[in-house]
Design a protein around this motif. Structure first.
Motif, short mmCIF file in Angstrom:
data_model
loop_
_atom_site.label_atom_id
_atom_site.label_comp_id
_atom_site.label_asym_id
_atom_site.label_seq_id
_atom_site.Cartn_x
_atom_site.Cartn_y
_atom_site.Cartn_z
N ILE A 5 0.91 -1.11 -0.12
CA ILE A 5 0.00 0.05 0.00
C ILE A 5 1.03 1.35 -0.24
N ILE A 7 1.11 5.29 0.32
CA ILE A 7 0.30 6.63 0.45
C ILE A 7 1.25 7.59 0.25
N PHE A 21 -5.87 6.56 8.78
CA PHE A 21 -5.51 5.58 7.84
C PHE A 21 -4.74 4.49 8.45
N ASN A 180 -1.83 -1.17 -3.66
CA ASN A 180 -2.65 -0.41 -3.94
C ASN A 180 -2.26 0.95 -3.67
N CYS A 182 -2.98 4.71 -2.84
CA CYS A 182 -4.10 5.54 -2.25
C CYS A 182 -4.01 7.10 -2.64
N VAL A 241 -7.22 3.87 -4.83
CA VAL A 241 -8.62 3.90 -3.72
C VAL A 241 -8.15 5.11 -2.83
N HIS A 242 -9.20 5.50 -2.14
CA HIS A 242 -8.82 6.72 -1.39
C HIS A 242 -8.24 6.23 -0.10
N ALA A 243 -7.64 7.06 0.51
CA ALA A 243 -6.86 6.71 1.43
C ALA A 243 -7.58 6.40 2.94
N ASN A 244 -8.85 7.00 2.74
CA ASN A 244 -9.73 6.71 3.94
C ASN A 244 -10.60 5.70 3.57
N ASN A 245 -10.44 4.75 2.47
CA ASN A 245 -11.07 3.63 2.26
C ASN A 245 -10.44 2.17 2.02
N ILE A 246 -9.38 2.25 2.70
CA ILE A 246 -8.21 1.12 2.41
C ILE A 246 -9.13 -0.31 2.57
N LYS A 251 -13.47 1.18 -4.89
CA LYS A 251 -11.92 1.61 -5.52
C LYS A 251 -11.90 1.08 -7.06
#
Lengths: 255, 255
Positions: A5, A7, A21, A180, A182, A241-246, A251
């Motif tokens: 992942i 970020i 996160f 992923n 973010c 994907v948005h970082a607040n929705n890992i 996504k």
């Protein structure tokens, strides 16, 4: 499935969102690796120290004072703060620069028209997969910052997206890997201003169509080109994907 | 024999001596751990940032801005520079703060008469021996900086001598351990101004005699008290040695 992942910018500069996160990241089951960018702290610190940012064609040049600042911030403050947070949330994180365990050996970018300074480019054969695998297999979670080294004592500032992609490819030889990215959108959108236009799955054929239609353009093209290259090189899937929705379902999956 | 080597102040501030030391360190055969202090860079950086050092009774207080600076310098700049140097010299070093792999969990020093701020005290049960052993057994060389964490996301500034001693004790349970304190003398001298008065071996009885005679006094007493406590707790031997002579025979061995 081993999850890698990445970020970047925005979330790094927002302590509350970063903590949220990291809490969500710590809940991901199974083996995982975190790669983080730097955020805006470096510019702020350079300013505080009275160091003039060197820019060429709108791109920052990593001279020695800049390298010192980004090394302290990325490998020190930011990386250790993330690791300490993850420890609190029950993830046994190990923060690493590319020098640690020789995990990412890069090369100083050759000077062509622009001398970018101490910027490192990396390739697959610069990744010490054995070390990452040793950590992962023993329940540790590598947390990689965007500093690498050249094997000759030189630290190098390296793009975090590239680190995430290259590490994903390297680990894909022996693992089923999901990469992923973010970012500040919920995924790839047909209309960037309308979240309801999310495209949940993009395969290579659809990608070509979307490019031809002009739905995917500008900065998203290198991002997605890179993602499909990573998939060609063995990574099972790449998500945006948005970082607040890992841990959620919203996504874009590239496959 | 597992060698744990601690380097401190003076050598950290002298890049040339530090490189020479790291070259010599890399030549040590067998498993090893390096623990490094901070040097004077933090004071300089605090000054550059216009942060007034907070002192109480002549001792520095680690407030939040100070902690940020020492974390960036010790865990970032200094630790990664040392690790990158060791990589060049062929030692596969892994730089660690106490948060990484939860390797050293400490406790913020309780406020009695003085509030030292974000200073961490550590004990034997705060050491993650399994992680250190995993690295060592796989040919990696842990390089520990003087930053620990409390398990609740708080990083803490911790004395590097204490880290070296406590890690040595913890590793002595499963390993034959030699702990080496590098400092600016060739060992314990009967006359501090005369290197020919080196005392090559000091056991507990001789130590009591030397204290009674006044040969060992002031700052050396806590250092040696600590060394003999470490030996009581299972460490095979402790040496006091000049940083430029880590592989030589001129030293004081405590046993």
């Amino acid at each position: 499935m081993l999850k890698i992942i990445k970020i970047g910018g925005g979330i790094i500069d927002n302590p509350q969102e970063l903590t949220q996160f990291l809490n969500a990241f710590s809940k991901i089951e199974g083996p995982k690796v975190l790669v983080h960018g730097g955020g805006k702290g470096a510019s702020k610190m350079l300013q505080q120290l009275g160091i003039e940012p060197k820019m060429v064609d709108g791109r920052r040049i990593t001279d020695q004072p800049t390298l010192d600042v980004v090394t302290g911030l990325y490998a020190g403050n930011l990386n250790k703060s993330i690791v300490a947070n993850l420890q609190e949330f029950g993830t046994n994180a190990v923060g690493l620069s590319g020098a640690d365990g020789n995990v990412i050996k890069g090369n100083k970018r050759p000077v062509k028209t622009i001398d970018y300074g101490f910027v490192g480019d990396i390739t697959l054969d610069g990744i010490n997969v054995d070390f990452l695998q040793l950590l992962i297999d023993n329940g540790y979670t590598p947390v990689l910052c965007a500093i690498t080294h050249d094997g000759n004592s030189q630290l190098l500032n390296t793009n975090a997206d590239t680190i995430a992609s290259t590490v994903a490819e390297a680990l894909a030889v022996k693992n089923e890997v999901q990469l992923n990215f973010c970012f500040d959108k919920i995924g790839v959108l047909r209309d960037v201003n309308d979240d309801s236009t999310l495209i949940p799955v993009i395969n290579k054929e659809l990608y070509q169509e979307l490019k031809a239609e002009g739905v995917i353009f500008e900065g998203m093209i290198p991002k997605l080109d890179n993602a499909f290259r990573v998939i060609d090189n063995g990574v099972k899937e790449v998500t945006l994907v948005h970082a607040n929705n890992i841990n959620g379902d919203i996504k874009t999956i590239l496959c």
